[in-house]
Design a protein around this motif. Structure first.
Motif, PDB file in Angstrom:
ATOM      1  N   LEU A 254      -7.447  18.714  -0.829  1.00 33.61           N
ATOM      2  CA  LEU A 254      -6.922  17.896   0.263  1.00 33.61           C
ATOM      3  C   LEU A 254      -6.936  16.417  -0.100  1.00 33.61           C
ATOM      4  CD1 LEU A 254      -8.660  19.545   3.360  1.00 33.61           C
ATOM      5  CD2 LEU A 254      -6.326  19.935   2.545  1.00 33.61           C
ATOM      6  N   ALA A 255      -6.011  15.667   0.488  1.00 36.60           N
ATOM      7  CA  ALA A 255      -5.964  14.220   0.341  1.00 36.60           C
ATOM      8  C   ALA A 255      -5.441  13.637   1.649  1.00 36.60           C
ATOM      9  CB  ALA A 255      -5.060  13.819  -0.825  1.00 36.60           C
ATOM     10  N   CYS A 256      -5.500  12.312   1.778  1.00 38.13           N
ATOM     11  CA  CYS A 256      -4.996  11.682   3.003  1.00 38.13           C
ATOM     12  C   CYS A 256      -4.370  10.333   2.688  1.00 38.13           C
ATOM     13  CB  CYS A 256      -6.110  11.540   4.042  1.00 38.13           C
ATOM     14  SG  CYS A 256      -7.484  10.458   3.544  1.00 38.13           S
ATOM     15  N   LEU A 257      -3.427   9.938   3.537  1.00 39.76           N
ATOM     16  CA  LEU A 257      -2.723   8.665   3.388  1.00 39.76           C
ATOM     17  C   LEU A 257      -2.445   8.071   4.763  1.00 39.76           C
ATOM     18  CD1 LEU A 257      -0.091   9.494   0.600  1.00 39.76           C
ATOM     19  CD2 LEU A 257      -1.967   7.845   0.415  1.00 39.76           C
ATOM     20  N   PRO A 258      -2.314   6.737   4.858  1.00 39.28           N
ATOM     21  CA  PRO A 258      -2.034   6.112   6.152  1.00 39.28           C
ATOM     22  C   PRO A 258      -0.602   6.371   6.625  1.00 39.28           C
ATOM     23  CG  PRO A 258      -2.009   4.472   4.404  1.00 39.28           C
ATOM     24  CD  PRO A 258      -2.503   5.745   3.780  1.00 39.28           C
ATOM     25  N   LEU A 259      -0.448   6.404   7.933  1.00 40.92           N
ATOM     26  CA  LEU A 259       0.860   6.616   8.551  1.00 40.92           C
ATOM     27  C   LEU A 259       1.492   5.278   8.930  1.00 40.92           C
ATOM     28  CD1 LEU A 259       0.181   9.695  10.825  1.00 40.92           C
ATOM     29  CD2 LEU A 259       2.056   9.503   9.194  1.00 40.92           C
ATOM     30  N   TYR A 260       2.801   5.168   8.682  1.00 42.24           N
ATOM     31  CA  TYR A 260       3.542   3.938   8.977  1.00 42.24           C
ATOM     32  C   TYR A 260       4.801   4.259   9.781  1.00 42.24           C
ATOM     33  CZ  TYR A 260       1.011   1.092   5.480  1.00 42.24           C
ATOM     34  OH  TYR A 260       0.068   0.396   4.765  1.00 42.24           O
ATOM     35  N   TYR A 261       5.214   3.258  10.558  1.00 46.19           N
ATOM     36  CA  TYR A 261       6.555   3.265  11.135  1.00 46.19           C
ATOM     37  C   TYR A 261       7.449   2.451  10.208  1.00 46.19           C
ATOM     38  CZ  TYR A 261       4.444   4.938  15.463  1.00 46.19           C
ATOM     39  OH  TYR A 261       3.763   5.677  16.395  1.00 46.19           O
ATOM     40  N   GLU A 262       8.619   2.970   9.906  1.00 46.38           N
ATOM     41  CA  GLU A 262       9.530   2.304   8.980  1.00 46.38           C
ATOM     42  C   GLU A 262      10.091   1.040   9.597  1.00 46.38           C
ATOM     43  OE1 GLU A 262      13.248   3.532   6.047  1.00 46.38           O
ATOM     44  OE2 GLU A 262      12.425   4.976   7.475  1.00 46.38           O
TER      45      GLU A 262
ATOM     46  N   ASN B 242       0.825  -1.208   0.000  1.00 49.29           N
ATOM     47  CA  ASN B 242       0.000   0.000   0.000  1.00 49.29           C
ATOM     48  C   ASN B 242       0.862   1.263   0.000  1.00 49.29           C
ATOM     49  OD1 ASN B 242      -2.556  -1.336   0.136  1.00 49.29           O
ATOM     50  ND2 ASN B 242      -2.157  -1.743   2.302  1.00 49.29           N
ATOM     51  N   THR B 243       0.290   2.353  -0.481  1.00 48.93           N
ATOM     52  CA  THR B 243       0.978   3.639  -0.453  1.00 48.93           C
ATOM     53  C   THR B 243       0.693   4.321   0.874  1.00 48.93           C
ATOM     54  OG1 THR B 243       0.743   3.898  -2.838  1.00 48.93           O
ATOM     55  CG2 THR B 243       1.211   5.889  -1.561  1.00 48.93           C
ATOM     56  N   GLY B 244       1.737   4.809   1.513  1.00 46.67           N
ATOM     57  CA  GLY B 244       1.572   5.462   2.801  1.00 46.67           C
ATOM     58  C   GLY B 244       2.677   6.461   3.057  1.00 46.67           C
ATOM     59  N   VAL B 245       2.728   6.941   4.290  1.00 48.01           N
ATOM     60  CA  VAL B 245       3.688   7.963   4.686  1.00 48.01           C
ATOM     61  C   VAL B 245       4.367   7.524   5.978  1.00 48.01           C
ATOM     62  CG1 VAL B 245       3.977  10.379   5.350  1.00 48.01           C
ATOM     63  CG2 VAL B 245       2.237   9.757   3.671  1.00 48.01           C
ATOM     64  N   TYR B 246       5.688   7.663   6.026  1.00 50.43           N
ATOM     65  CA  TYR B 246       6.413   7.401   7.270  1.00 50.43           C
ATOM     66  C   TYR B 246       6.287   8.607   8.210  1.00 50.43           C
ATOM     67  CZ  TYR B 246       8.863   3.489   5.006  1.00 50.43           C
ATOM     68  OH  TYR B 246       9.186   2.321   4.371  1.00 50.43           O
ATOM     69  N   TRP B 247       6.171   8.321   9.497  1.00 47.74           N
ATOM     70  CA  TRP B 247       6.219   9.402  10.486  1.00 47.74           C
ATOM     71  C   TRP B 247       7.455  10.264  10.258  1.00 47.74           C
ATOM     72  CZ3 TRP B 247       2.924  11.147  14.185  1.00 47.74           C
ATOM     73  CH2 TRP B 247       1.850  10.345  14.547  1.00 47.74           C
ATOM     74  N   SER B 248       8.558   9.594  10.010  1.00 52.60           N
ATOM     75  CA  SER B 248       9.839  10.294   9.904  1.00 52.60           C
ATOM     76  C   SER B 248       9.923  11.227   8.697  1.00 52.60           C
ATOM     77  CB  SER B 248      10.986   9.280   9.834  1.00 52.60           C
ATOM     78  OG  SER B 248      10.814   8.404   8.724  1.00 52.60           O
ATOM     79  N   SER B 249       8.973  11.082   7.755  1.00 49.31           N
ATOM     80  CA  SER B 249       9.035  11.918   6.550  1.00 49.31           C
ATOM     81  C   SER B 249       8.125  13.142   6.639  1.00 49.31           C
ATOM     82  CB  SER B 249       8.654  11.094   5.316  1.00 49.31           C
ATOM     83  OG  SER B 249       7.281  10.746   5.350  1.00 49.31           O
TER      84      SER B 249
END
Length: 275
Positions: free
Chosen positions: A209-217, A131-138
């Motif tokens: 606006l858009a949204c994506l899930p957050l992940y830990y790497e 899935n496409t998501g976003v890292y907290w660290s980014s």
């Protein structure tokens, strides 16, 4: 005098019968800005949690009244047990809250999402689950990140900021209302972090606006991990009958039908207009 005493006796008897006959009122604290779990429609509070607690009221033979309050006051008010004995507001189970109140069975798991401005963009990735998501660290930000006060997103972000790293120095802005927070994206904040369903509803129909899930790497050889929280209903400690009734209702709702869909998901679909 005799007539007055007789009238007083009748009034006392009516109050006693109402109390013994199960006509008591069950006051539920919620925060009606967290669709589809609680929101206002046609001037009335509705949502998944409202449906659940109405079923609990039926089981206990009590009228259920919902009070719309600030989210971050709910757990402490329930803990005090004076104005209410139950809070249903998409509440996440945390160790800090468990020290104050008792929780029902978990009835829903929600992933955390980040809402962002499409024009500004965001550093998304294809995660190990595909899935496409976003890292907290980014989450590099100039203006900061917004959260609703007292939510799990608030707690998660607080922890991330305390750990420093790439988010060190990031400004966290607390809001009483999710709607106000989202309206502030691009003005005083860059992102809003909140649970999946409210996030998707808040960006629906908003082309900016858009949204994506957050992940830990996950790191080398490890799976990326979704940031999530688990919902339950909180009650005043010692309210065993109330807690038992809530858990019995949830147990029924969590049963899956022949298609593998449980009653909670059906309620979610109903309030999302997906039926």
């Amino acid at each position: 005098m005799k007539k007055l005493l007789a009238l007083l006796f009748v009034l006392v008897s009516m109050i006693t019968l109402a109390s013994c006959g199960g006509e008591e009122t069950l006051v539920v604290y919620t925060e009606a800005g967290f669709a589809p779990f609680e929101y206002v429609k046609n001037g009335a509070i509705t949502g998944v949690d409202v449906d659940i607690m109405n079923l609990v009221g039926e089981k206990l033979g009590k009228k259920v009244v919902f009070e719309n309050v600030a989210f971050d006051t709910i757990v402490d008010t329930v803990a005090a047990g004076k104005l209410t004995n139950v809070g249903a507001a998409g509440l996440s189970v945390t160790e800090e809250r468990k020290a104050k109140v008792d929780f029902s069975s978990v009835y829903y798991q929600a992933n955390l999402y980040v809402i962002y401005n499409v024009n500004k963009g965001i550093e998304s990735k294809t995660m190990t689950d595909g899935n496409t998501g976003v890292y907290w660290s980014s989450l590099n930000t100039d203006k900061g990140i917004g959260v609703q006060t007292g939510t799990t997103a608030d707690l998660f972000l607080g922890d991330e900021l305390a750990e420093g790293g790439s988010l060190e120095g990031t400004k966290k802005t607390d809001y009483d209302s999710l709607g106000v927070a989202v309206a502030d994206i691009g003005l005083n904040i860059d992102y809003v972090i909140i649970d999946e369903l409210p996030a998707k509803m808040l960006v629906e129909g908003n082309d900016g606006l858009a949204c994506l899930p957050l992940y830990y790497e996950g790191g080398e050889g490890a799976e990326d991990e979704l940031a999530f929280d688990s919902y339950a209903i909180c009650v005043t400690k010692g309210q065993e009958e109330l807690l038992k009734a809530i858990n019995e209702v949830l147990a029924e709702l969590l049963k899956e039908d022949e298609n593998g869909v449980n009653g909670i998901q059906k309620l979610v679909n109903k309030h999302l207009g997906l039926e």
